[in-house]
Write a protein that holds these residues in place. Structure first.
Motif, mmCIF file in Angstrom:
data_model
loop_
_atom_site.group_PDB
_atom_site.id
_atom_site.type_symbol
_atom_site.label_atom_id
_atom_site.label_comp_id
_atom_site.label_asym_id
_atom_site.label_seq_id
_atom_site.Cartn_x
_atom_site.Cartn_y
_atom_site.Cartn_z
ATOM 1 N N ALA A 317 0.815 -1.230 0.000
ATOM 2 C CA ALA A 317 0.000 0.000 0.000
ATOM 3 C C ALA A 317 0.846 1.277 0.000
ATOM 4 N N ARG A 318 1.835 1.347 0.887
ATOM 5 C CA ARG A 318 2.603 2.601 0.991
ATOM 6 C C ARG A 318 3.407 2.840 -0.285
ATOM 7 N N ARG A 319 4.027 1.767 -0.758
ATOM 8 C CA ARG A 319 4.820 1.895 -1.983
ATOM 9 C C ARG A 319 3.925 2.362 -3.139
ATOM 10 N N LEU A 320 2.765 1.779 -3.212
ATOM 11 C CA LEU A 320 1.818 2.132 -4.266
ATOM 12 C C LEU A 320 1.473 3.624 -4.202
ATOM 13 N N MET A 321 1.254 4.112 -2.996
ATOM 14 C CA MET A 321 0.866 5.512 -2.833
ATOM 15 C C MET A 321 2.026 6.454 -3.151
ATOM 16 N N LYS A 343 -7.288 2.654 8.420
ATOM 17 C CA LYS A 343 -7.534 3.965 9.037
ATOM 18 C C LYS A 343 -6.242 4.764 9.104
ATOM 19 N N ASP A 344 -5.163 4.092 9.521
ATOM 20 C CA ASP A 344 -3.861 4.771 9.609
ATOM 21 C C ASP A 344 -3.393 5.239 8.240
ATOM 22 N N LEU A 345 -3.584 4.372 7.256
ATOM 23 C CA LEU A 345 -3.136 4.702 5.900
ATOM 24 C C LEU A 345 -3.848 5.967 5.404
ATOM 25 N N ALA A 346 -5.134 6.057 5.725
ATOM 26 C CA ALA A 346 -5.903 7.239 5.295
ATOM 27 C C ALA A 346 -5.395 8.497 5.999
ATOM 28 N N GLU A 351 -4.706 12.758 0.907
ATOM 29 C CA GLU A 351 -5.053 13.144 -0.465
ATOM 30 C C GLU A 351 -5.307 11.927 -1.341
ATOM 31 N N GLN A 352 -4.903 10.762 -0.860
ATOM 32 C CA GLN A 352 -4.945 9.590 -1.737
ATOM 33 C C GLN A 352 -5.804 8.439 -1.223
ATOM 34 N N VAL A 353 -5.949 8.360 0.101
ATOM 35 C CA VAL A 353 -6.607 7.165 0.645
ATOM 36 C C VAL A 353 -7.821 7.541 1.490
#
Ligand code: GLC
Length: 481
Positions: A317-321, A343-346, A351-353
């Motif tokens: 996920a992080r790499r993708l973003m 939730k953390d990723l958002a 701006e992206q998740v």
């Protein structure tokens, strides 16, 4: 043909997952076939009882013998269903009334559904509906074929039973004493239900049903392997002659982007570019993402359970973003570790998740319609329905080539040709990322190719007409025995 269907859930009344969707559409599709009389038995959960949209009348009342217990059952016929299916709710407040609200997850689920399985047979006898075929589903109604063979031959001498596996992970295990205490079956059935010293009701169904089906052709083959069969591969191998895969359809009336009331704009396969763009903008707005028409929106509607492939998505996920100018939107609830990850990723990528940790059918429809790319990296997937919903709404799937995903999403090449989506073969995060990147590249570099791919998905016939006919063929085959 007289067909009885027994299930622990069915939309629109009560649904926890795909089984509920199938139990909405399959009975209706069978009822549309001339000469069929279709009845559906469901537990009368409190939630259904409280819902004033469903009117009922009591048509029978009796007691169900469960070991030494006798438990009350009332058969409530729904009086306002109009599609040719007759629905009977089996009423018992102790088992289905005063519960916490979820359909499953109670301490005594084994007892609740043993009761329900036996009550279905008693109900058929009580209302004098002697079916040619009984079709039952998953562990919750796995005891139907067992009771039918063991104790109901006098009442139903010519009735044949099909058992359908929607997911082999949940088999209905119980302690050995469940057999004596609860089931009251003849002793010679002990071995039929026994698995390594415990009771396994799904095993009992596989052994006693006349035919066994599962929900895609590929999953039927996969079930021969220990990796997929969760301990039942040996049992299935020795009953392989009984096993057929029939790939599910979707309810194309409910899931129709031209009429779906949940959508802010409507569209069809012949004219979707504008309508879909409007749905996308409204969706970005609704979930708090920047409204950017040209940024690809990757979406996922899922239970947050391990086998849905979330570990792969978490890993990339992080790499993708970081690497892609793209947005990601997740809708679903489930295991705490995934809920908090997304939730953390958002929070990290506002701006992206966007992560909507909730269950919301209207939002789900708006996501199918407003997304560009649908992610479904499931580790295993008996059939999967949401990839078909997504395609019907013009959203391109990126899936792990397993089970029903393999059967419904043939792989497209890098120009988007020759298939319906992007796939990866081995369950591996880098392969998933590579498939996703092929899709994102097509979206950005070749919009026409991407649109052609969307259109092909929307043009597919995912309706239940074809699978319902396959069920009929198997029903006829059983009746000819
Ligand atoms: C189960 C399976 C899913 C399938 C559904 C309906 O939920 O996990 O793959 O689509 O049943 O058969």
């Amino acid at each position: 043909m007289k067909i009885s269907i027994c299930a622990s859930e069915g939309a629109p009344y009560a649904k926890s997952g795909g089984l509920g969707d199938v139990m909405e559409a399959l009975p209706a599709a069978l009822a549309r076939i001339e000469g069929n009389e279709v009845v559906l038995f469901l537990p009368y959960y409190n939630k259904i009882k409280q819902n004033t949209a469903y009117t009922v009348e009591k048509v029978a009342e009796f007691r169900v013998q469960l070991g030494w217990r006798q438990q009350y059952c009332a058969v409530m016929r729904q009086t306002n269903r109009a599609d040719g299916v007759t629905v009977y709710f089996l009423d018992n407040d102790y088992y289905f009334g005063n519960r916490t609200g979820a359909i499953y997850g109670d301490m005594d689920d084994g007892e609740r559904f043993a009761y329900f399985s036996r009550a279905c047979l008693d109900a058929m006898a009580a209302i004098d509906f002697i079916p040619d075929i009984i079709q039952c589903n998953d562990w919750q109604t796995a005891l139907v074929p067992v009771y039918l063979k063991a104790m109901y031959q006098a009442k139903f001498p010519h009735t044949r039973c099909m058992y359908t596996i929607h997911n082999i992970e949940y088999q209905g295990w119980a302690n050995a004493n469940f057999f004596d205490d609860m089931l009251g079956l003849p002793w010679e059935y002990r071995g039929t239900l026994d698995m390594r010293g415990s009771v396994n009701v799904m095993k009992g169904a596989i052994e006693t049903a006349d035919l066994v089906t599962t929900v895609s052709e590929t999953y039927a083959r996969e079930l021969m392997y220990p990796y997929y069969a969760h301990g039942l591969d040996g049992i299935l191998a020795s009953n392989a002659w009984k096993l057929t895969g029939i790939t599910n359809g979707i309810d194309t009336n409910t899931f129709n982007p031209a009429t779906d009331k949940a959508l802010p704009a409507h569209f069809s396969a012949d004219d979707f570019v504008d309508g879909k763009a409007k749905c996308k903008a409204a969706l970005q707005e609704e979930v708090g993402l920047p409204v950017k028409p040209d940024v690809p929106l990757m979406v996922m509607v899922t239970r947050l359970a391990g086998h849905k492939g979330l570990d792969l998505l978490c890993y990339i996920a992080r790499r993708l973003m970081w690497e892609e100018d793209a947005q990601l939107l997740i809708l679903g609830t489930g295991e705490a570790q995934y809920e908090s990850f997304f939730k953390d990723l958002a929070v990290q990528f506002p701006e992206q998740v966007a992560a909507k940790i909730t269950f919301n059918l209207g939002l789900a429809a708006r996501i199918y319609a407003g997304g560009d790319i649908y992610l479904m990296p499931s580790k295993s997937e008996p059939c999967g329905l949401s990839q078909m919903n997504a395609m019907r709404y013009g959203t391109v799937p990126v899936v792990h080539a397993t089970g029903g995903l393999k059967d419904t999403v043939p792989p497209a090449d890098e120009n988007g040709e020759g298939g319906l989506g992007f796939t990866f073969q081995s369950y591996n995060a880098d392969d998933f990322l590579a498939a996703l990147k092929r899709c994102l590249k097509l979206y950005k570099d070749n919009p026409e190719g991407f649109r052609a791919l969307q259109k092909r998905g929307m043009d597919m016939d995912f309706s239940w007409n074809v699978p319902a006919q396959k069920y009929m063929d198997l029903f006829k085959k059983m009746l000819a025995w």
